[in-house]
Design a protein around this motif. Structure first.
Motif, PDB file in Angstrom:
ATOM      1  N   PHE A  35      21.758 -16.452  -5.014  1.00 44.62           N
ATOM      2  CA  PHE A  35      22.221 -15.156  -5.396  1.00 44.62           C
ATOM      3  C   PHE A  35      22.514 -14.249  -4.053  1.00 44.62           C
ATOM      4  O   PHE A  35      23.048 -13.281  -3.842  1.00 44.62           O
ATOM      5  CB  PHE A  35      21.131 -14.394  -6.265  1.00 44.62           C
ATOM      6  CG  PHE A  35      21.630 -14.582  -7.623  1.00 44.62           C
ATOM      7  CD1 PHE A  35      22.361 -14.063  -8.420  1.00 44.62           C
ATOM      8  CD2 PHE A  35      20.436 -15.540  -8.428  1.00 44.62           C
ATOM      9  CE1 PHE A  35      22.637 -14.324  -9.705  1.00 44.62           C
ATOM     10  CE2 PHE A  35      20.666 -15.649  -9.693  1.00 44.62           C
ATOM     11  CZ  PHE A  35      21.719 -15.246 -10.475  1.00 44.62           C
ATOM     12  N   GLN A  36      21.705 -14.961  -2.966  1.00 46.49           N
ATOM     13  CA  GLN A  36      21.856 -14.253  -1.625  1.00 46.49           C
ATOM     14  C   GLN A  36      23.161 -14.465  -1.243  1.00 46.49           C
ATOM     15  O   GLN A  36      24.034 -13.883  -0.462  1.00 46.49           O
ATOM     16  CB  GLN A  36      20.691 -14.541  -0.514  1.00 46.49           C
ATOM     17  CG  GLN A  36      19.471 -13.875  -0.942  1.00 46.49           C
ATOM     18  CD  GLN A  36      18.499 -14.162   0.297  1.00 46.49           C
ATOM     19  OE1 GLN A  36      18.384 -15.403   0.698  1.00 46.49           O
ATOM     20  NE2 GLN A  36      17.673 -13.307   0.556  1.00 46.49           N
ATOM     21  N   ARG A  37      23.619 -15.831  -1.430  1.00 48.41           N
ATOM     22  CA  ARG A  37      25.026 -16.039  -0.905  1.00 48.41           C
ATOM     23  C   ARG A  37      25.988 -15.293  -1.687  1.00 48.41           C
ATOM     24  O   ARG A  37      26.931 -14.924  -0.952  1.00 48.41           O
ATOM     25  CB  ARG A  37      25.277 -17.649  -1.572  1.00 48.41           C
ATOM     26  CG  ARG A  37      26.453 -18.161  -0.885  1.00 48.41           C
ATOM     27  CD  ARG A  37      26.644 -19.658  -0.943  1.00 48.41           C
ATOM     28  NE  ARG A  37      25.591 -20.483  -0.631  1.00 48.41           N
ATOM     29  CZ  ARG A  37      24.467 -21.155  -1.216  1.00 48.41           C
ATOM     30  NH1 ARG A  37      24.566 -21.112  -2.709  1.00 48.41           N
ATOM     31  NH2 ARG A  37      23.486 -21.804  -0.690  1.00 48.41           N
ATOM     32  N   LEU A  38      25.874 -14.973  -3.105  1.00 52.98           N
ATOM     33  CA  LEU A  38      26.710 -13.923  -3.554  1.00 52.98           C
ATOM     34  C   LEU A  38      26.604 -12.681  -2.820  1.00 52.98           C
ATOM     35  O   LEU A  38      27.652 -12.039  -2.768  1.00 52.98           O
ATOM     36  CB  LEU A  38      26.590 -13.909  -5.192  1.00 52.98           C
ATOM     37  CG  LEU A  38      26.781 -14.915  -6.057  1.00 52.98           C
ATOM     38  CD1 LEU A  38      26.124 -14.637  -7.464  1.00 52.98           C
ATOM     39  CD2 LEU A  38      28.042 -15.438  -5.854  1.00 52.98           C
ATOM     40  N   ALA A  39      25.536 -12.232  -2.568  1.00 51.67           N
ATOM     41  CA  ALA A  39      25.417 -10.799  -1.899  1.00 51.67           C
ATOM     42  C   ALA A  39      26.181 -10.826  -0.710  1.00 51.67           C
ATOM     43  O   ALA A  39      26.746 -10.021  -0.030  1.00 51.67           O
ATOM     44  CB  ALA A  39      23.951 -10.483  -1.615  1.00 51.67           C
ATOM     45  N   LEU A  40      26.084 -12.009   0.220  1.00 50.47           N
ATOM     46  CA  LEU A  40      26.833 -12.169   1.361  1.00 50.47           C
ATOM     47  C   LEU A  40      28.170 -12.203   1.203  1.00 50.47           C
ATOM     48  O   LEU A  40      28.868 -11.315   1.970  1.00 50.47           O
ATOM     49  CB  LEU A  40      26.117 -13.266   1.924  1.00 50.47           C
ATOM     50  CG  LEU A  40      27.125 -13.861   3.515  1.00 50.47           C
ATOM     51  CD1 LEU A  40      26.780 -12.659   4.478  1.00 50.47           C
ATOM     52  CD2 LEU A  40      26.577 -15.050   4.011  1.00 50.47           C
ATOM     53  N   LYS A  41      28.841 -12.569   0.276  1.00 49.26           N
ATOM     54  CA  LYS A  41      30.137 -12.857  -0.049  1.00 49.26           C
ATOM     55  C   LYS A  41      30.664 -11.396  -0.342  1.00 49.26           C
ATOM     56  O   LYS A  41      31.609 -10.956  -0.020  1.00 49.26           O
ATOM     57  CB  LYS A  41      30.564 -13.833  -1.025  1.00 49.26           C
ATOM     58  CG  LYS A  41      30.336 -15.112  -0.668  1.00 49.26           C
ATOM     59  CD  LYS A  41      30.903 -15.999  -1.715  1.00 49.26           C
ATOM     60  CE  LYS A  41      31.003 -17.696  -1.403  1.00 49.26           C
ATOM     61  NZ  LYS A  41      31.434 -18.224  -2.280  1.00 49.26           N
ATOM     62  N   SER A  42      29.880 -10.633  -1.214  1.00 52.55           N
ATOM     63  CA  SER A  42      30.080  -9.376  -1.502  1.00 52.55           C
ATOM     64  C   SER A  42      30.120  -8.418  -0.516  1.00 52.55           C
ATOM     65  O   SER A  42      30.895  -7.558   0.013  1.00 52.55           O
ATOM     66  CB  SER A  42      29.254  -8.786  -2.527  1.00 52.55           C
ATOM     67  OG  SER A  42      29.327  -7.413  -2.882  1.00 52.55           O
TER      68      SER A  42
ATOM     69  N   ALA B  62      33.327  -8.914   1.792  1.00 58.91           N
ATOM     70  CA  ALA B  62      34.613  -8.549   0.998  1.00 58.91           C
ATOM     71  C   ALA B  62      34.463  -6.879   1.017  1.00 58.91           C
ATOM     72  O   ALA B  62      35.566  -6.561   1.435  1.00 58.91           O
ATOM     73  CB  ALA B  62      34.498  -9.057  -0.449  1.00 58.91           C
ATOM     74  N   ARG B  63      33.528  -6.396   1.230  1.00 63.63           N
ATOM     75  CA  ARG B  63      33.247  -4.744   1.146  1.00 63.63           C
ATOM     76  C   ARG B  63      33.706  -4.612   2.835  1.00 63.63           C
ATOM     77  O   ARG B  63      34.455  -3.524   2.921  1.00 63.63           O
ATOM     78  CB  ARG B  63      31.920  -4.431   1.021  1.00 63.63           C
ATOM     79  CG  ARG B  63      31.687  -4.341  -0.552  1.00 63.63           C
ATOM     80  CD  ARG B  63      30.378  -3.449  -0.916  1.00 63.63           C
ATOM     81  NE  ARG B  63      29.212  -3.883  -0.289  1.00 63.63           N
ATOM     82  CZ  ARG B  63      28.516  -4.605  -0.462  1.00 63.63           C
ATOM     83  NH1 ARG B  63      28.498  -5.445  -1.533  1.00 63.63           N
ATOM     84  NH2 ARG B  63      27.508  -4.828   0.392  1.00 63.63           N
ATOM     85  N   ARG B  64      33.302  -5.159   3.510  1.00 60.07           N
ATOM     86  CA  ARG B  64      33.394  -5.013   5.183  1.00 60.07           C
ATOM     87  C   ARG B  64      34.925  -5.210   5.453  1.00 60.07           C
ATOM     88  O   ARG B  64      35.587  -4.236   6.038  1.00 60.07           O
ATOM     89  CB  ARG B  64      32.842  -6.049   5.986  1.00 60.07           C
ATOM     90  CG  ARG B  64      33.082  -5.666   7.678  1.00 60.07           C
ATOM     91  CD  ARG B  64      32.457  -6.666   8.580  1.00 60.07           C
ATOM     92  NE  ARG B  64      32.230  -8.080   7.965  1.00 60.07           N
ATOM     93  CZ  ARG B  64      33.259  -8.949   7.888  1.00 60.07           C
ATOM     94  NH1 ARG B  64      34.375  -8.640   8.616  1.00 60.07           N
ATOM     95  NH2 ARG B  64      33.121 -10.143   7.692  1.00 60.07           N
ATOM     96  N   ARG B  65      35.580  -6.217   4.614  1.00 56.26           N
ATOM     97  CA  ARG B  65      37.091  -6.745   4.836  1.00 56.26           C
ATOM     98  C   ARG B  65      37.758  -5.513   4.474  1.00 56.26           C
ATOM     99  O   ARG B  65      38.875  -4.923   4.925  1.00 56.26           O
ATOM    100  CB  ARG B  65      37.352  -7.900   4.284  1.00 56.26           C
ATOM    101  CG  ARG B  65      36.914  -9.036   5.375  1.00 56.26           C
ATOM    102  CD  ARG B  65      37.715 -10.357   4.835  1.00 56.26           C
ATOM    103  NE  ARG B  65      37.386 -10.745   3.462  1.00 56.26           N
ATOM    104  CZ  ARG B  65      36.333 -11.629   3.044  1.00 56.26           C
ATOM    105  NH1 ARG B  65      35.476 -11.939   4.007  1.00 56.26           N
ATOM    106  NH2 ARG B  65      36.135 -11.658   1.887  1.00 56.26           N
TER     107      ARG B  65
END
Length: 103
Positions: free
Chosen positions: A61-68, A71-74
């Protein structure tokens, strides 16, 4: 015979999903099998050790949060770049014009 555009298929599927969830009285019960399967997956990966399985679950779930977050930063950077480009185009359209008769 023409094919249905992908955008229309996505919209139809989205409508069906919303209608399905609207008819679901107990959302928790509906998703329970998937939650159990995910917990079982982590337990199997951990060799049956529930403590290790919990760490695997948290890492997932931390990996999912990191990807999110990435994506928001990009998306924010892309919006900023687009706004800068719009401002540049706008300044070119209203700035001094070159060519033609010199005043």
């Amino acid at each position: 015979m023409s094919q249905t555009p992908a955008s229309e298929l996505r919209m139809a599927r989205s409508i069906a999903a919303h209608e399905s969830w609207a008819k679901t009285e107990d959302r928790s019960a509906r998703t329970a099998p998937a939650r159990r399967a995910l917990d079982q997956k982590f337990l199997e990966q951990a060799g049956g050790d529930p403590v290790r399985a919990e760490h695997l679950r948290k890492a997932h779930f931390q990996r999912l949060a990191l990807k999110s977050a990435q994506a928001r930063r990009r998306a924010k950077e892309a919006l900023s770049d687009a706004q800068a480009a719009e401002e540049e185009l706008s300044s070119l359209a209203t700035g001094p014009h070159y060519g033609g008769d010199a005043a």
